[in-house]
Scaffold this motif. Structure first.
Motif, PDB file in Angstrom:
ATOM      1  N   THR A  59       0.838  -1.204   0.000  1.00 22.72           N
ATOM      2  CA  THR A  59       0.000   0.000   0.000  1.00 22.72           C
ATOM      3  C   THR A  59       0.870   1.250   0.000  1.00 22.72           C
ATOM      4  O   THR A  59       2.086   1.174   0.213  1.00 22.72           O
ATOM      5  N   ASP A  60       0.213   2.386  -0.211  1.00 23.25           N
ATOM      6  CA  ASP A  60       0.960   3.646  -0.246  1.00 23.25           C
ATOM      7  C   ASP A  60       1.297   4.166   1.146  1.00 23.25           C
ATOM      8  O   ASP A  60       1.780   5.294   1.282  1.00 23.25           O
ATOM      9  N   GLU A  61       1.052   3.339   2.171  1.00 26.58           N
ATOM     10  CA  GLU A  61       1.354   3.785   3.539  1.00 26.58           C
ATOM     11  C   GLU A  61       2.798   3.499   3.938  1.00 26.58           C
ATOM     12  O   GLU A  61       3.253   3.953   4.980  1.00 26.58           O
TER      13      GLU A  61
ATOM     14  N   SER B 236      -7.718  -0.855  -5.370  1.00 22.24           N
ATOM     15  CA  SER B 236      -7.313  -1.185  -4.005  1.00 22.24           C
ATOM     16  C   SER B 236      -7.997  -2.481  -3.579  1.00 22.24           C
ATOM     17  O   SER B 236      -9.031  -2.856  -4.143  1.00 22.24           O
TER      18      SER B 236
ATOM     19  N   SER C 184      -4.483   2.205  -1.774  1.00 17.42           N
ATOM     20  CA  SER C 184      -4.402   3.447  -1.015  1.00 17.42           C
ATOM     21  C   SER C 184      -5.728   3.811  -0.363  1.00 17.42           C
ATOM     22  O   SER C 184      -6.789   3.723  -0.989  1.00 17.42           O
TER      23      SER C 184
ATOM     24  N   ARG D 287       5.037   1.931  -1.732  1.00 19.36           N
ATOM     25  CA  ARG D 287       5.035   2.953  -2.792  1.00 19.36           C
ATOM     26  C   ARG D 287       6.027   2.577  -3.894  1.00 19.36           C
ATOM     27  O   ARG D 287       5.753   2.784  -5.076  1.00 19.36           O
TER      28      ARG D 287
END
Lengths: 270, 270, 270, 270, 270, 270
Positions: free
Chosen positions: A84-86, E102, E39, A91
């Protein structure tokens, strides 16, 4: 490599070549190397080479239109439970996949291989009569491989050698403990290799260049009478990138090979 | 404390006083603190205080005629299978015993105690509104204790704050990653505390001063947008030594208390 | 061994000789043997030999002016986190260091070596045709080594053999389980070796002499029809001390070698 | 308990009663207690009670026509992968099942219960003001329970107390270490409880009676100045058998209850 | 939820809503739930809901133009060291990322939540007076939650109930062990829950519907007299998908919600 | 085998013969095989052979007057802490012992042995050119042994092969995943062997017959393009029983050998 009349180099071809430079059998047990993202079947026209697969590097690969990113450090080290983009790793993976870029790495196998990270580092520092300190085996060409290297220099005060290290590796600064001896025989281990200090001493070295050194390790060296120099993780390992890029470019003349322009050490001295 | 008409302070008395400054219950599970060499019954006329019980410090204690050595770091950390002159620890223990010197330490309990390592560090850097970031409990005086501290400074560019750190702690050099933010709220952790980075971010800090920082930790900070400063293990922890010596001298006016003159950081910058 | 014109025997010389009697490679994995206190460089004029490095023995060594204490049991078995007068081990170490005495031991390597603890015990009991029951390897002289020994005696009732054991080892008392067989072939294991009971039975023994035997072990022997005799830990191991002292005295005629006079078994019978 | 007009006591009834004497909740985690062989539904007319469920005891139970064998030690301790005549446990189980005998035990729950193994032992030795040394909780009647007991005796030399122990427990012999103190306050732990030595000292005891004591434990006691007496595993635990048999006989007047006649200690002194 | 004048629902909003249906605190320790790919900031117009995030489902999501895939089973279960087209999981992740989708899931938290997998299954089978068998806690609405449910049916022969199970869940076939009892009280556990057999028996159930049952588990049920029915992993869990899709559609009327059309059980009967 | 003039076959003789069919050295580490109940010395006139030593089988053995029960699965798998009528295993053991029946088994050694469970299964399915997929060694006759077998069939649609499996093994039903390929090369593994799926694929098989297959394993096969057939644990392993009984009868003509008449699969299809 050929399909129909046109030769199309694939990620598999590059992996096959990397296996000759840094065989998987030379990696440490806990390590993660090889194809970590994408597809062996992907055709490759452009390769970006860098020390790390960090977010900025992945973005550079995407902007340049790379098909393949080759790094020393692995994209995934601790096995991951999400993409995930967390997280920075998430990323990076998302950037690579969205832009159709495969990611391949050679880590401890490249550290240990003849001609790899540590031979490049030893050469960069101008060591003579370079040898493996902690041999683990013999490669296909009859050369010894292992993690650390040592070599000799003309006898000189530590201060003179510090200047050589700083200039040859382009370090902004150095940290060191003075073992109280002139420099004659130098051990090197790119990245965090201070744990090999006793191997260096046993090999007769008076000086050891590595990085990520902790307080108690500086004192251990001081007690051992060993000059211990922290030249930085990036500065001690990054020299292999240019050598690796050059070899790949030579092996695959049909591919455009570029060294990352954006990737620099984020650690500064003051 | 009294024997006949004359008051004779013992190691037990000093340990009892240290328990009020840094209670054993505040130490971490894996730590080794308290009386590590000698005897509680020993009478004490001279105390040497130092950050570390290294060989040079033990020799200084012997030459000065100390009865007790008080340090932050423990004399024995990894349990030992021998006491010989082949190891630095063995030489330290032999020097102390031959010279009749007991050794006492307060390590993570002094890191975590109110008024301990990290409060002293925060004060030294001029932080305002100092608070515990990761509270573990309340001490006998109702004060929160825990490992890390944070506090505010007048908003300033990172470069300005780097100067403050370097000067206030007397560092020869600093290593840092620039998180891209001005400095307003600063977290501190003397010694190797970079593992607490996320705690610092969660507490709203833009800057974290600690030591023994590794390559991937600088990059983690960079990714998080946190200014991360490595001011050195010695430089971030040694300030507590003077405070500790002063408190002990005040509590035991009959004892001669001295700070080690020889003990300096063996790590240098170039 | 010689320095200038005068021969000065060192602890290193004695260790080197002990290595020929009980090589370190014969010790069990978990054991701690060799130089456990002091210095290899120390010169040696007087050696005290004893089964244990207990406090009373260390004091005897100090009073006699010994330079080196040689024991079977190790000075430190469980790795230690402190050296203080609050524990018996701490007091032993402090006594040795204060009096400049090094401590060396040979434990399971001496149990297993040809001519070591168990061969001495087997001889002391008058066994014939002594052999290793559980061979682990061949030493430099081509002799088998291992923990337990067996040998034959003239067939006799158990009661007669109990008398022999008691008298030959000088035991104050014995504990035993009667396996219901006359005594013809005897296994021996100095110290707590009852765990080797099945090895003794498989080797054709009817009788096993060892020590520190527990209730369920006596019953296991009873069920197996094995005469099991607890002759005491001290009594079964102490005979090696005289043999060891004699060999060292012969090897180093320039050194005064003495067997501890004070060390006796603290366990009594009533 | 009643079926038609006739009362038929079952194993379940006896287990229910034992739960009031030695609740399962008082057993140690690693222990195995309760019904280990047979059936709760079995009707019971004859109960044999013994310290151990050894082969000879099982045969005695069969010859006498017992329906139930009640012991202190468990029939199965290490979980078993077979039930054959090649092991003593297998032979015991086969004998019980062939003869329709259930087997029930109360082990560490009976050690720890008020009125259990250790209270019986303390009483047998004539201790006064008996108390639990290491309390673990409060039973249904408000009494403290735990493993060890202590109590006082008229001050006397150790030799006098050794005579009392030997005679009151009917020991053939005793082993002991003399702590150098007269006997005033005595700790007791039936079976192998020497590991509780420091608890005994902390409780102010000068003397500790237990069994299965090892060489280093005798020396630990000697160093602590504690008189440590090994009165034998059987001798320290067997007294509870008579008390248990009496209680069961009183609770179940319709059942014939007998103490094993054949079971004696197989360990002898010489 | 609003940005400017237009309401834009995000993945974070959907996660927030799912937390009310199946709180993360209800998941088992070893489980992996929540956002596993993509995300939280992504805006969502189309959601595909399915039991599994298998490759075919991800492709369907991509073809339909979904922004979010919601499943019961997690996309990543064993933490992964790579994301490549050599594994099914890698292909799923790559398909999702390439198509900007997602992935979110609720697994054991949805099994255990009131109104989740097992309540839906119990309702589908027409059970009355549904209750939690193994309650783990109380949710925000005061309802008990836990893994298994039980409920009653009109007493009937097992054959009749098998017909009900097969028809209500649309199973192609069933496997079962006949416990020899009519069906009155039924336990249910979607997926592989046969390990809860004893819980079902203790709750008074005569019949247990679950899946992935192994040979020895069928025999355990047979020995226990429990009717044990394997209705298939897919068939026992898939009913929750429609319920989940309906709730999400109701909560987010602005979003298009669709149940996967392609995902069916790959396991067939013959 | 002879005692006096009359030949009396014992359990030991049968065990000795079984060792030639399925040597103990071929068993897996975690397995429990050989004599699990009774006595090697027992004389044997009647042997019952069955797949499992379940309670019904033990009762059949008792009613028929068997002296020995030979099974594939072990009587005790998880080591047991009791032998009571509260568990199925306890009841089996008690039934055997009360009726003087020994129990012997050959489990994974019989799975892996040439001519064992999996060769019998492969033959039963009519496979040609049967070979070991995962060879572990060579037996005394020079034959390879290992767990899985493979062999070829005339190319046919999966549906045709499903009919062959169902009829040749007498299965009431089958469960399967269709890998989308015709059947040409088939792997077999009696019992729960789906974990060997990748071995089957590596060996070039398109189809794998085993049992106790779980949801995710059917999907793994589906993703791999492998036809995966669950023919039942009982149905895939029971064929060896007749072969084993026949061999024993031939080897011991003086013994009456019978296959269990009562033991059938408790798992049914609907």
């Amino acid at each position: 490599m050929a399909e129909g009349g046109i030769s199309m180099t694939t990620v598999a071809d590059v992996l096959h070549y990397l296996e000759t430079l840094a065989p998987r059998s030379m990696k440490m047990d806990w390590d993660n190397v090889g194809l970590l993202c994408g597809s062996k079947k992907q055709t490759v026209a452009k390769i970006l080479v860098a020390l790390d697969p960090f977010e900025g590097v992945c973005q550079e690969a995407a902007q340049w239109g790379a098909d393949l990113l080759i790094t020393h450090h692995p994209l995934i080290f601790q096995p991951t439970k999400s993409v995930t983009d967390e997280t920075s790793i998430g990323r990076s993976i998302m950037c690579l996949i969205k832009n159709g870029i495969s990611a391949v790495n050679a880590h401890t196998n490249l550290d240990q291989a003849p001609g790899g990270v540590n031979d490049v580092l030893a050469n960069k520092l101008g060591l003579q009569d370079i040898a493996v300190i902690d041999p683990c085996g013999i490669d296909a060409n009859g050369a010894e491989w292992g993690l650390l290297r040592c070599g000799s220099v003309t006898e000189q005060p530590l201060a003179d050698f510090l200047t050589i290290v700083k200039e040859s590796l382009g370090c902004e600064g150095l940290r060191y403990a003075d073992g109280g001896k002139p420099v004659r025989k130098v051990a090197v281990g790119g990245g965090a290799c201070a744990g090999g200090m006793l191997d260096a001493v046993r090999a007769g070295c008076d000086t050891f260049v590595t990085s990520d050194i902790k307080y108690n390790q500086f004192w251990d060296a001081y007690d051992l009478g060993l000059n211990l120099i922290d030249a930085g993780h990036f500065a001690t390992e990054n020299p292999v990138v240019a050598v690796l890029a050059e070899k790949i470019a030579a092996a695959f003349p049909e591919i455009e090979v570029k060294i990352s322009e954006n990737h620099h050490d984020c650690m500064k001295f003051y």
